[in-house]
Design a protein around this motif. Structure first.
Motif, mmCIF file in Angstrom:
data_model
loop_
_atom_site.group_PDB
_atom_site.id
_atom_site.type_symbol
_atom_site.label_atom_id
_atom_site.label_comp_id
_atom_site.label_asym_id
_atom_site.label_seq_id
_atom_site.Cartn_x
_atom_site.Cartn_y
_atom_site.Cartn_z
ATOM 1 N N SER A 39 28.969 -64.468 13.576
ATOM 2 C CA SER A 39 29.730 -63.927 14.708
ATOM 3 C C SER A 39 28.945 -62.915 15.520
ATOM 4 N N ARG A 57 33.826 -59.669 12.351
ATOM 5 C CA ARG A 57 34.307 -61.048 12.168
ATOM 6 C C ARG A 57 34.472 -61.778 13.496
ATOM 7 N N HIS A 58 35.020 -61.103 14.481
ATOM 8 C CA HIS A 58 35.292 -61.734 15.777
ATOM 9 C C HIS A 58 34.229 -61.395 16.821
ATOM 10 N N HIS A 62 34.896 -58.770 20.331
ATOM 11 C CA HIS A 62 36.114 -59.502 19.952
ATOM 12 C C HIS A 62 36.310 -60.719 20.857
ATOM 13 N N GLN A 65 38.166 -66.247 18.818
ATOM 14 C CA GLN A 65 39.501 -66.379 18.249
ATOM 15 C C GLN A 65 39.381 -66.877 16.809
ATOM 16 N N PRO A 66 40.432 -66.710 15.996
ATOM 17 C CA PRO A 66 40.321 -66.992 14.559
ATOM 18 C C PRO A 66 39.766 -68.367 14.219
ATOM 19 N N VAL A 69 35.799 -68.666 14.701
ATOM 20 C CA VAL A 69 34.865 -67.894 13.885
ATOM 21 C C VAL A 69 34.076 -68.851 12.989
ATOM 22 N N THR A 194 42.929 -65.192 9.296
ATOM 23 C CA THR A 194 41.487 -65.198 9.012
ATOM 24 C C THR A 194 41.103 -65.218 7.535
#
Length: 279
Positions: A39, A57-58, A62, A65-66, A69, A194
């Motif tokens: 990411s 994670r994002h 950001h 989106q989930p 990833v 997630t």
């Protein structure tokens, strides 16, 4: 595991871990994997003397989106830089009255309602591991890492529940009311987007993985409850994210002080026993 083995703790999250003063001796490291790009770059350094690696994670902006990833690349990259553990944070909606917005929950199980996500490293990628991995998921999370998170929260005096089943939905939309009621009937305590396949891949990689969930809302199952909104989630998350960050930081110290690291070998041995190779 030998006494000379060093631990390194990966932290997956985002907000709350972007303080430039958090890590000493910090540096950015770009990692490419057989499964694509993670990411973001990995920020490496020391957290109160303990080697750590931070990954948003994002993405730091950001922008993922989930379902977009690259969970495989994230986990592989953290293992590639030497991580033995991963501690993660996750924003969650509550499916039970007693898990209130602002509470913390140390996840101990999940129900997977995602689809189309890459959930294994064993997919015949020429640069990946060989065979087929039938990995048992009980327990889903590392007991030692979970205990460290819970002890850290308890010592801080935070309201924290030491178990919780997360129903992991595809997103990016929130649940309908009928879905939320169904998730409660299934025995879910929380809902997020997630945890799967992140927890599965970390276990398949032989890592110690645990997650602390921050409850942001009551989802939409309660009578007269308004639909959950992004603004509501963000407001509650920003108000309480320091709790999750404090717990992660303290848990790092607890894990680093542990002299018995045999559980890390046990994680690797479990994976080895779950792989089927054609003779």
């Amino acid at each position: 595991m030998s006494d000379t083995t060093k631990i390194k703790i990966g932290i997956i999250g985002g907000s709350g871990f972007d303080d430039p003063e958090l890590l000493a001796e910090q540096s950015e490291r770009a990692v490419s994997t057989p499964f694509g790009e993670p990411s973001d770059v990995i920020l490496e350094g020391r957290l109160n003397g303990v080697p750590c690696a931070l990954l948003a994670r994002h993405g730091r902006n950001h922008n993922l989106q989930p379902s977009d990833v690259n969970y495989r690349a994230n986990i592989w990259a953290l293992k590639e830089v030497g991580c033995t553990h991963i501690l993660a944070t996750t924003a969650t909606g509550s499916l039970v009255e007693e898990y209130k917005p602002g509470d913390l929950v140390i996840l101990d199980d999940f129900i997977d309602r995602t689809w189309g996500r890459k959930c294994t490293f064993y997919d015949r990628n020429e640069c990946g591991p060989r065979g087929v991995c039938h990995l048992p998921m009980r327990p889903a999370f590392c007991a030692r890492a979970r205990a460290a998170l819970y002890a850290a929260a308890r010592d801080r005096g935070y309201t924290c529940h030491n178990a919780g089943t997360a129903v992991v939905i595809q997103g990016p939309r929130f649940s309908s009311r009928a879905e939320s009621l169904m998730h409660r009937q299934w025995g879910g305590h929380l809902v997020n987007m997630t945890t799967v396949p992140e927890v599965v891949l970390a276990k398949e990689a032989g890592l110690s993985y645990a997650a602390v969930a921050l409850v942001t809302d009551y989802d939409c199952w309660r009578e007269n409850e308004t639909s959950v909104s992004v603004a509501e989630v963000l407001e509650m998350f920003k108000k309480n994210v320091k709790k999750a960050a404090d717990v992660i930081i303290d848990a790092v110290q607890i894990l680093a002080a542990d002299q018995d690291l045999s559980y890390l070998d046990a994680h690797k041995e479990l994976v080895a026993s779950a792989v089927m190779l054609k003779e």
